[in-house]
Design an enzyme around this catalytic site. Structure first.
Site, PDB file in Angstrom:
ATOM      1  N   LYS A 113      -3.850  -7.455   3.079  1.00 45.85           N
ATOM      2  CA  LYS A 113      -4.040  -6.350   2.130  1.00 45.85           C
ATOM      3  C   LYS A 113      -5.476  -6.324   1.605  1.00 45.85           C
ATOM      4  CE  LYS A 113      -2.624  -2.973  -0.590  1.00 45.85           C
ATOM      5  NZ  LYS A 113      -3.502  -2.917  -1.737  1.00 45.85           N
TER       6      LYS A 113
ATOM      7  N   HIS B 257      -7.469  -4.656   4.236  1.00 47.45           N
ATOM      8  CA  HIS B 257      -7.064  -3.249   4.197  1.00 47.45           C
ATOM      9  C   HIS B 257      -7.855  -2.506   3.119  1.00 47.45           C
ATOM     10  CE1 HIS B 257      -4.647  -0.109   2.173  1.00 47.45           C
ATOM     11  NE2 HIS B 257      -4.145   0.185   3.348  1.00 47.45           N
ATOM     12  N   ASN B 258      -7.953  -3.098   1.916  1.00 45.92           N
ATOM     13  CA  ASN B 258      -8.647  -2.430   0.827  1.00 45.92           C
ATOM     14  C   ASN B 258     -10.156  -2.393   1.051  1.00 45.92           C
ATOM     15  OD1 ASN B 258      -6.092  -2.291  -0.270  1.00 45.92           O
ATOM     16  ND2 ASN B 258      -6.760  -2.856  -2.323  1.00 45.92           N
TER      17      ASN B 258
ATOM     18  N   GLU C  66     -10.647   0.486   3.221  1.00 48.27           N
ATOM     19  CA  GLU C  66     -10.444   1.672   2.379  1.00 48.27           C
ATOM     20  C   GLU C  66     -11.735   2.031   1.634  1.00 48.27           C
ATOM     21  OE1 GLU C  66      -8.168   1.824  -1.697  1.00 48.27           O
ATOM     22  OE2 GLU C  66      -6.712   1.814  -0.048  1.00 48.27           O
TER      23      GLU C  66
ATOM     24  N   SER D  55       0.854  -1.184   0.000  1.00 49.60           N
ATOM     25  CA  SER D  55       0.000   0.000   0.000  1.00 49.60           C
ATOM     26  C   SER D  55       0.892   1.237   0.000  1.00 49.60           C
ATOM     27  CB  SER D  55      -0.918   0.006   1.226  1.00 49.60           C
ATOM     28  OG  SER D  55      -1.761   1.139   1.218  1.00 49.60           O
TER      29      SER D  55
END
Length: 306
Positions: free
Chosen positions: A176, A179-180, A183, A124
């Protein structure tokens, strides 16, 4: 001098090569367009341009580390197949794309059967990673991540912060993925809030000033708010921007994983649905709704362009 192979010099990969080079690491670089590789090598003193996967492998001393920054899916799969036939037992292949974590688990097992090591690293930082460093979430064995550590430290904001051995193979991409998903939810909340303020025309709110205000000591301050304040400062109407928001596999995988695990993720999932709606994927359903209203209530139907 430490060295690494880097295959894929797009917006992320190119800047990662630059950051590694500026940390004094030799980067043997490969890209589908050799002109991109050649220009990068001319720009950075520690970058060597390679024209093929074979040349990349032969340019590195064993045991090698080759890091892929290619689009997830077919491009990454093809590169792994090509490289696995060229690499030697003990070499380490790293997938830094936004890949599905179960694919990383499969690849680790298959490559391990050939004597090759594999790690997956979620990356990221976007286009700001070169200046600010990247956030890196690594999956793999303790030994493999120990080998990667100097490169993770060079890419991260500092040697001590911004990188983590998240767990075994697959854990990097899983982290990840989540995480996205987060987001998506954060972006959606900010976008909806500013849309609501813009719609309250009687107050004539200066949403650029509000965005700048919230950047300082408010609970919702964030990098996403910083970016929003920056573009709103130049244009509060955004009339030239089409209201279409793309989605990546990461958001879809997060929603599916929440279903598989039975963990409610309404914010992240609804944010994904909003992106689908912006792409026109809800248009037929809305046409159906309009016709049903006409059918039971005689309500007027607006005619679309033909």
């Amino acid at each position: 001098m430490q060295e690494i192979g880097l295959y894929g010099l797009g917006r992320m990969g190119g800047n990662m090569a630059r950051r590694l080079s500026r940390a004094g690491i030799r980067v043997c670089a490969l890209n589908r367009s050799f002109e991109v590789t050649r220009k990068l090598a001319a720009e950075e003193s520690h970058v060597s341009a390679c024209q093929s996967a074979r040349e990349l492998v032969e340019a590195l001393a064993a045991p090698r580390i080759v890091w892929l920054m290619l689009p997830a899916g077919a491009a990454t799969e093809a590169a792994i197949e090509e490289l696995s036939a060229l690499l030697a037992p003990g070499d380490l292949l790293v997938d830094g794309a936004n890949g599905f974590y179960q694919e990383a688990m499969r690849r680790a097992q298959q490559l391990g059967e050939r004597g090759l090591n594999f790690a997956d690293v979620g990356v990221s930082g976007g286009v700001w990673g070169l200046a600010n460093g990247y956030c890196l979430m690594a999956g793999g064995t303790d030994a493999d991540i120990a080998r990667l550590q100097p490169y993770l430290q060079a890419l991260a904001p500092t040697p001590e912060t911004g990188w983590l051995h998240a767990g075994p193979a697959g854990a990097g991409h899983f982290t990840k993925m989540v995480h996205n998903g987060i987001e998506y939810g954060m972006m959606q909340a900010l976008a909806e809030g500013f849309a609501l303020m813009r719609a309250k025309q009687e107050f004539q709110l200066d949403i650029a000033a509000i965005a700048e205000l919230w950047r300082h000591s408010s609970v919702v301050r964030s990098w996403l708010l910083d970016l929003s304040a920056d573009f709103l400062k130049h244009d509060q109407q955004l009339d030239a921007i089409a209201p279409v928001v793309a989605d990546s596999g990461e958001g879809r995988w997060t929603a599916l994983e929440s279903i598989n695990l039975g963990v409610p993720t309404p914010v992240m999932t609804l944010a994904l649905m909003s992106r689908f709606a912006s792409q026109g994927k809800g248009d037929f359903a809305n046409q159906m709704l309009a016709m049903m209203r006409q059918g039971f209530g005689g309500h007027a139907v607006e005619k679309g362009e033909t």
